[in-house]
Enzyme design. Structure first.
Site, PDB file in Angstrom:
ATOM      1  CB  THR A  24     -20.141   4.948 -11.893  1.00 43.63           C
ATOM      2  OG1 THR A  24     -21.343   4.451 -11.151  1.00 43.63           O
ATOM      3  CG2 THR A  24     -20.586   6.283 -12.764  1.00 43.63           C
TER       4      THR A  24
ATOM      5  CE  LYS B  72      -3.338   9.827   2.159  1.00 41.26           C
ATOM      6  NZ  LYS B  72      -4.270  10.948   2.818  1.00 41.26           N
TER       7      LYS B  72
ATOM      8  CG  ASP C 288      -1.719   1.124   1.415  1.00 36.99           C
ATOM      9  OD1 ASP C 288      -1.616   2.197   0.521  1.00 36.99           O
ATOM     10  OD2 ASP C 288      -2.717   1.192   2.326  1.00 36.99           O
TER      11      ASP C 288
END
Length: 487
Positions: A369, A345, A314
């Site tokens: 979406t 970020k 991560d």
């Protein structure tokens, strides 16, 4: 809006600094300038208004984003603060960088700024070009696929799904879904929804959405009242500092943590809840800026591979240069690339890079979406070009050396106050004696004109922009010394 017009709008704020190498630095004020305590009266009024419609208890001050510039945040009371927190590590080039402003001033970008297509079903030629020319060139070595997303939490959420799908595909051995799998999944039952787990680490932070929260272990307030999964959490190293004086103890700490990782793999396999993936930060950030050694991460990768699980790193907070390398895991000299790397970020958008086998073979399995945002990709492209043109990662490494050396010096001067100084690049931190002292110190630093951030129980973290220079580091260190004297 032209630069001259910006200077006119900001008026006295833009006392020219002595730094001319960067277009945004030449517009900065000469240093912090405080008009009120933080929060000031105008901030308090806005905060009061905000509380009428939402929980505003986390608000520190109200930002005047139009007047903020480069490394300096300005609040609506006119306080000018040198910002080494930069919107929780999310501004790569600081405030109002001209390269980013040009993105929004360019008429050729207008259609991408005003339209937001459902990219999973209707990608545009421009977005496909952005994938090939902006995202793929920065992919970690060995990761040839990228999946754009919106933020850090949803990047991790979908990376978790990709690991589970990868595991199930291997055990299905290429066969089609069975009727039992299809029907049982509609009732949240096995075999369609198998009992498997993701291993994370104590002190880790991977987001506040439901699945990511199951792997987040930094503060109880994040997790209280929310149901979770039976997923294992291993200990992450807690080193003694300075590192060079505690090598034997810290090597034993690595061994302790890795032994527990192996135990958890076996324990969860024995109770029919096998670990299919491991998620870890290169530096535990929200949890307290805890570091792991290259040896720790190399062994972790080996153990994960031996147990037929995927390794997800991560890099939401550590990616894009803050540690002195583009990706923080590059410091570890891993024998092979991680399986998945998530980002957000400083990238202004989110997503993950992955090996080919982590791409689902059916549609709609990793889907929402928007599947990314073309407008933010335009911003990212401008950021990356500026980082390369101005050699900002190398600059960050050099500035980080100055910052860390200064923090170590302050620790020697104030050994009962500033503890365990550590960092890579400008991604630095130190501990204080307890949370009360830490929080009081941060308030006084803010009132002295330095915006800093807390993390973990007792840590203070630095997350400056990549345009943070030695000059800025010295201003911060001088202010830290002044405030420390008052303690």
């Amino acid at each position: 809006m032209r630069t001259s017009r910006l200077l006119q709008l900001r008026g006295v704020l833009h006392t020219r600094s002595s730094c001319r190498g960067n277009s945004v630095l030449s517009q900065e004020p000469s240093g912090p300038k405080m008009q009120t305590q933080i929060p000031g009266p105008k901030s308090k009024q806005f905060m009061h208004d905000l509380e009428k419609t939402q929980n505003a208890l986390s608000t520190i001050f109200v930002l005047d984003v139009e007047k903020s510039i480069g490394n300096y945040a300005v609040d609506i009371d006119g306080n000018i603060m040198l910002d080494v927190y930069e919107q929780i590590a999310s501004l790569a080039l600081g405030y109002n960088h001209p390269a980013i402003q040009k993105v929004f001033q360019n008429p050729a970008n207008l259609s991408q700024l005003v339209n937001r297509p459902a990219l999973g079903v209707h990608p545009t030629p421009q977005f496909i070009k952005q994938i090939n020319e902006t995202l793929l060139p920065i992919a970690p070595k060995g990761l040839e696929h990228v999946q754009p997303m919106m933020c850090g939490s949803c990047s991790n959420e979908n990376a978790f799904k990709a690991m589970c799908i990868w595991h199930a595909n291997k055990h299905r051995d290429g066969k089609a879904f069975s009727e039992e799998e299809l029907k049982s999944s509609m009732h949240n039952k096995s075999p369609g929804c198998p009992t498997v787990s993701i291993m994370s680490f104590e002190g880790g932070f991977h987001g506040r959405t439901f699945g990511a929260l199951a792997c987040t272990h930094s503060k109880p307030i994040h997790k209280l009242d929310i149901p979770s999964f039976d997923w294992p959490a291993a200990p992450f190293p807690r080193y003694k500092y300075p590192l060079e004086e505690n090598q034997r103890e810290n090597a034993k700490e690595d061994e302790r943590c890795l032994a527990r990782v192996e135990e958890l793999f076996h324990a969860y396999k024995s109770k029919n809840n096998p670990v299919v993936g491991v998620v870890v930060e290169p530096i535990q950030s929200e949890g307290g800026d805890f570091h792991g050694s290259p040896a720790f991460f190399q062994r972790l990768q080996k153990i994960t591979k031996q147990n037929d699980a995927a390794l997800l790193i991560d890099e939401v907070q550590t990616g894009l240069g803050a540690t002195g390398k583009f990706w923080a895991h590059e410091h570890f000299n891993l024998p092979e690339s991680p399986d998945i790397v998530t980002f957000s970020k400083k990238f202004q958008t989110g997503g993950y890079f992955a090996k080919a086998e982590y791409q689902p073979k059916q549609p709609y399995r990793i889907f929402n979406t928007w599947m990314g945002e073309p407008a933010k990709m335009l911003v990212l492209d401008a950021v990356l070009k500026t980082v390369k043109q101005e050699n900002l990662i190398e600059s960050t490494r050099k500035t980080g050396d100055v910052l860390l050396a200064g923090l170590k010096d302050l620790s020697k001067r104030y050994p009962q106050l500033i503890l365990n100084t550590r960092g890579r690049g400008t991604f630095c931190a130190f501990d204080m004696t307890n949370a009360s002292v830490r929080d009081k110190y941060l308030v006084q630093m803010r009132n002295a004109g330095i915006q800093m951030g807390a993390c973990g129980d007792i840590a203070v973290r630095f997350r400056p922009a990549l345009v943070f220079t030695e000059k800025h580091a010295n201003i911060v260190l001088d202010k830290m010394n002044e405030v420390a004297k008052s303690f």
